[in-house]
Write an enzyme that holds these catalytic residues in place. Structure first.
Site, PDB file in Angstrom:
ATOM      1  CD  GLU A  49      -2.837   0.881   2.508  1.00 41.65           C
ATOM      2  OE1 GLU A  49      -4.041   1.095   2.387  1.00 41.65           O
ATOM      3  OE2 GLU A  49      -2.301   0.580   3.596  1.00 41.65           O
ATOM      4  CG  ASP A  60      -2.486   9.535   6.759  1.00 45.31           C
ATOM      5  OD1 ASP A  60      -2.530   8.303   6.866  1.00 45.31           O
ATOM      6  OD2 ASP A  60      -2.624  10.137   5.679  1.00 45.31           O
ATOM      7  CE1 TYR A 174      -7.550   0.026   6.727  1.00 42.84           C
ATOM      8  CE2 TYR A 174      -6.247   0.089   4.725  1.00 42.84           C
ATOM      9  CZ  TYR A 174      -6.348   0.249   6.092  1.00 42.84           C
ATOM     10  OH  TYR A 174      -5.257   0.621   6.820  1.00 42.84           O
TER      11      TYR A 174
END
Length: 269
Positions: A49, A60, A174
């Site tokens: 990834e 993030d 995911y």
């Protein structure tokens, strides 16, 4: 089968979960990033990834924010990220997933972005901030250029949306193991197994789990519930500790991969 399908099929045949490793493309610089990618691939990553560095990576945590900052400061841009993929393709057929924000796709246009990514050797795209309800143009472009799509399910995602998300996904789903942003954590949520099972009621595609996985015990726990285990910050920290030494980065990454996979952590019981 495409590369993603092959990777998960191979893992199933070996009675284990697939290992998905995250690195930010261009961190700490192009050559260092290529050395890091080679190290994790040679250490057993099933799917790579690649984070596409962005100035405002809202999903993030600090580790990956700083990785993006290092990459951008070293001159990384969209073309250099594609150059990195091309360089990886010279020695590996590992599936490569772009982990990106939709601004970077929109700026080029979905068709142009998907076409260039596919030509470089990218297999799938995860657009973190693009809801599937608004992804029509993106989905059309990915389908046209044989790019697999990846969408995220959160712990707070209601069951009513799971079908929508799974329908838009063609690569793998995911599942993020916690609310909030990326980053290492001390323990894993006890709801992972139940939530993954609920997702699987809506899709036959692989379901991977990420966010916060940082040691072999975490990997072992998640591997029992999911088809794949995603590790990011724990790997990226190996670069943060040695940003000026490519060889030290590679050595640290190989050691970290060994620790994460020790004792057959990915094996299904």
């Amino acid at each position: 089968m495409n590369r993603i399908e092959k990777a998960f099929a191979q893992a199933r045949a070996e009675n284990r979960a697939a290992f998905v490793g995250y690195l930010c493309a261009g961190d700490p610089n192009f050559e260092g990033s290529l050395a890091a990618c080679r190290a994790v691939i040679e250490s057993g990553v099933d799917v790579l990834e690649l984070g596409v560095p962005f100035s405002d990576p809202l999903a993030d945590g600090l580790t990956n924010q700083l990785a993006a900052q290092r990459a951008l400061e070293s001159g990384s841009n969209s073309e250099r990220v594609l150059d990195l993929v091309r360089a990886i393709r010279e020695f590996s057929e590992v599936p490569i997933i772009f982990y990106t924000y939709y601004n970077l796709v929109f700026a080029q246009g979905s068709q142009a972005y998907a076409e260039r990514a596919k030509a470089a050797g990218v297999d799938g795209i995860l657009t973190l901030d693009l809801p599937p309800e608004e992804a029509g143009e993106h989905l059309e472009a990915c389908a046209k250029h044989a790019i697999q799509t990846v969408f995220i399910v959160a712990p707070t995602t209601p069951d009513s949306r799971l079908e929508i998300i799974c329908k838009a996904t063609t690569g793998f789903v995911y599942y993020v193991s916690r609310e909030g942003v990326t980053g290492e954590q001390a323990s894993m949520s006890e709801s992972i197994q139940a939530n993954v099972a609920q997702i699987k009621k809506h899709t036959d595609l692989p379901v991977v789990v990420g966010f916060g996985i940082s040691n072999a015990d975490h990997v072992r726990t998640v591997a029992q519930a999911a088809d794949g285990v995603v590790v990011g910050s724990a790997i990226v920290n190996c670069i943060a500790e040695n940003p000026a030494d490519d060889q030290a980065i590679a050595t640290s990454l190989r050691a970290k991969m060994g620790m994460l996979l020790e004792g057959g952590a990915l094996t299904k019981k």
